[in-house]
Design an enzyme around this catalytic site. Structure first.
Site, PDB file in Angstrom:
ATOM      1  CG  ASP A   1      77.237  37.616   5.209  1.00 38.35           C
ATOM      2  OD1 ASP A   1      76.418  38.276   6.050  1.00 38.35           O
ATOM      3  OD2 ASP A   1      76.993  38.228   3.994  1.00 38.35           O
TER       4      ASP A   1
ATOM      5  CG  ASP B   1      65.455  35.307   2.621  1.00 36.06           C
ATOM      6  OD1 ASP B   1      65.703  36.560   2.891  1.00 36.06           O
ATOM      7  OD2 ASP B   1      65.951  34.267   3.606  1.00 36.06           O
TER       8      ASP B   1
END
Length: 231
Positions: A8, A130
């Site tokens: 990330d 998600d």
């Protein structure tokens, strides 16, 4: 089953956040390229690369760093974070991304998903599903909308995508254990392969996910804290 290290990026650095919340977690390294190379050397077969700032703001923010990772690592990479324009998708594919992860725009506007598929083919597209407290999370997980994840998955099955990336936001970045009941329902009710992410803590979690029929699992915190090793 693929075990996929996550990388990330926020403000140009490699980070690991807790539940996707800025200001939490840790800075892994000032140079994301060195982290990507580490996973390559340790035998990873794929890398999960996300522009955290891009996901939050709705447009790719760390493009130059992302391009450096793509250019300097000999590893297939799935990239996501802020991909809400067709031209941005084409830019990332041209830069070397093997698969694109589409989230907010793809689940709320199937015409956008179709436009991307018309340009790069469905085999290169992963749609992010998600889940946050049972609701579909969008816009970098900042908000939820009243859509059922399984219903969305069923609706998108017709596009013959590479995979769904199912993330349980409630445990993402915590290494407190995978939420098996959610992904089990998803696999049972859709035909598209599922990549799982969220809370994976040990090899037992990985084995349980494999036994459920998961196509791949994205791991971050458990790898960066040494609970799991790729070797």
């Amino acid at each position: 089953m693929l075990v996929i290290p996550s990388l990330d990026i926020s403000r140009g650095k490699a980070v690991k956040l807790i539940k996707g919340t800025l200001g939490t977690g840790i800075v892994i390294d000032e140079d994301p390229v060195s982290v990507a190379r580490k996973w390559c050397l340790e035998g990873a077969r794929r890398l999960h690369l996300v522009d955290i700032d891009g996901a939050m703001e709705g447009r790719v923010k760390n493009l130059e760093i992302v391009k450096r990772v793509l250019a300097n690592v000999n590893l297939p990479i799935q990239f996501g974070g802020g991909l809400r324009k067709v031209e941005d998708c084409l830019t990332l594919v041209s830069a070397g991304a093997k698969w694109l992860i589409l989230g907010t725009k793809a689940v709320t506007d199937t015409s956008f998903l179709k436009d991307v598929i018309d340009e790069i083919d469905s085999s290169k597209v992963i749609v992010a599903l998600d889940s946050k407290k049972g609701k579909l999370a969008v816009e970098g997980w900042k908000t939820t909308i009243n859509l059922d994840v399984i219903e969305v998955a069923r609706r998108l099955d017709r596009f013959d995508l590479h995979a769904y990336l199912y993330t349980c936001v409630d445990v993402e970045g915590t290494a407190k254990g995978a939420r098996l009941e959610y992904v089990k329902r998803l696999i049972k009710n859709c035909s598209t392969p599922v990549i799982y992410s969220g809370g994976v803590k040990d090899l037992n979690d990985i084995a349980l996910l494999r036994d459920l029929g998961v196509y791949g699992v994205v791991i971050g915190t458990a790898l960066y804290t040494g609970r799991i090793s790729l070797r």
